[in-house]
Design an enzyme around this catalytic site. Sequence first.
Site, mmCIF file in Angstrom:
data_model
loop_
_atom_site.group_PDB
_atom_site.id
_atom_site.type_symbol
_atom_site.label_atom_id
_atom_site.label_comp_id
_atom_site.label_asym_id
_atom_site.label_seq_id
_atom_site.Cartn_x
_atom_site.Cartn_y
_atom_site.Cartn_z
ATOM 1 N N ASN A 9 0.877 -1.172 0.000
ATOM 2 C CA ASN A 9 0.000 0.000 0.000
ATOM 3 C C ASN A 9 0.913 1.220 0.000
ATOM 4 O O ASN A 9 1.481 1.569 1.024
ATOM 5 C CB ASN A 9 -0.888 -0.016 1.248
ATOM 6 N N LYS A 11 0.121 4.233 -0.335
ATOM 7 C CA LYS A 11 -0.525 5.443 0.200
ATOM 8 C C LYS A 11 -0.252 6.621 -0.751
ATOM 9 O O LYS A 11 -0.212 6.413 -1.954
ATOM 10 C CB LYS A 11 -0.056 5.689 1.631
ATOM 11 N N HIS A 95 -9.531 1.243 5.025
ATOM 12 C CA HIS A 95 -8.260 1.494 5.715
ATOM 13 C C HIS A 95 -8.492 2.492 6.854
ATOM 14 O O HIS A 95 -9.297 3.420 6.716
ATOM 15 C CB HIS A 95 -7.222 2.038 4.728
ATOM 16 N N GLU A 97 -6.854 4.940 7.801
ATOM 17 C CA GLU A 97 -6.625 6.345 7.432
ATOM 18 C C GLU A 97 -7.858 6.931 6.752
ATOM 19 O O GLU A 97 -8.158 8.115 6.902
ATOM 20 C CB GLU A 97 -5.367 6.447 6.550
ATOM 21 N N GLU A 164 -5.121 -4.529 10.826
ATOM 22 C CA GLU A 164 -4.133 -3.461 10.969
ATOM 23 C C GLU A 164 -4.415 -2.689 12.253
ATOM 24 O O GLU A 164 -5.232 -1.753 12.246
ATOM 25 C CB GLU A 164 -4.212 -2.499 9.773
ATOM 26 N N GLY A 170 2.587 2.868 10.694
ATOM 27 C CA GLY A 170 3.522 3.978 10.497
ATOM 28 C C GLY A 170 4.234 4.411 11.767
ATOM 29 O O GLY A 170 4.866 5.467 11.804
ATOM 30 N N SER A 209 3.635 -1.510 10.364
ATOM 31 C CA SER A 209 5.089 -1.525 10.569
ATOM 32 C C SER A 209 5.726 -2.884 10.265
ATOM 33 O O SER A 209 6.626 -3.330 10.970
ATOM 34 C CB SER A 209 5.440 -1.066 11.994
HETATM 35 P P1 13P Z 1 3.142 0.843 7.594
HETATM 36 O O1 13P Z 1 3.688 -0.468 7.066
HETATM 37 O O2 13P Z 1 3.846 2.036 7.031
HETATM 38 O O3 13P Z 1 3.043 0.834 9.079
HETATM 39 O O4 13P Z 1 1.644 0.949 7.026
HETATM 40 C C1 13P Z 1 0.788 -0.116 7.216
HETATM 41 C C2 13P Z 1 -0.455 0.145 6.465
HETATM 42 O O5 13P Z 1 -1.240 1.001 6.822
HETATM 43 C C3 13P Z 1 -0.705 -0.682 5.259
HETATM 44 O O6 13P Z 1 -1.990 -0.469 4.775
#
Ligand code: 13P
Length: 249
Positions: A9, A11, A95, A97, A164, A170, A209
């Site tokens: 992903n 982003k 997600h 976010e 997640e 992150g 992460s």
């Molecule tokens: P990170 O691997 O940067 O923590 O992000 C995870 C994520 O949100 C994947 O969708």
Amino acid sequence: MRRPFIAANWKMNKTISETQEFISGFVLTVKDITDVDIAIAPPFTYLTVAAEKLKDTNVMLAAQDVFYAEKGAYTGEISPIMLINIGCKYVIIGHSERRQYFNETDDIVNKKIKAAKKAGLGTIFCIGESLEDRESKKTFDVLQKEIEEGLNGVDSEGIVIAYEPIWAIGTGKTATSEQAQEAHAYIRERFRTLYGNKADEIRIIYGGSVTPENIDSLMAGKDVDGALVGGASLKVESFVKIINFKKGS
Ligand code: 13P
């Protein structure tokens, strides 16, 4: 047995030329991998160039979001048919976010999953608790609600679930392999209530992460079937190392 599924992903990252450069190198490096499903979800604006580069490879194209209507007056939105049309096989839905910054509710997530499935897209449906939920021992309640509302009226065909935990996204704070396995086992039990024995076929992948250093221990969990990778998927080298995880170490 469930086939591992590892997805990137990206982003809101990369330029067109960075996308082209990444994919050109990446597809050559992973071309002989036959025992893992691999997907990349770049931003919408790079789906076309990514689709061209991924054509006839073993890497699937995915999108990071989708809207639930088929077409019409929805300024700024992208429909499931448009994603199919461009060559997407999967779409990430729900997600954290999107839930956090764009007010996506379980009801919206449910509509998106239904629309994506109707169009023939596989869905990577994201669920997970906040730190506050975990500290107040509400993790399972949150997962149960997100599963029941997100999958209301939805069969299990084409569904991949991404667990997640929000506190791990992150932050560099990965869930331990025990925490991941515990949550994944819980999610599979919920699926058993909803889908009976089909629960054993549904892939539950972990996100938050994930790195080349922690993927082996995460994948050792018997209900951990892959990973949804953010930061560590932005570099070919680290993403390839994650795909080449060693099961059982
Ligand atoms: P990170 O691997 O940067 O923590 O992000 C995870 C994520 O949100 C994947 O969708």
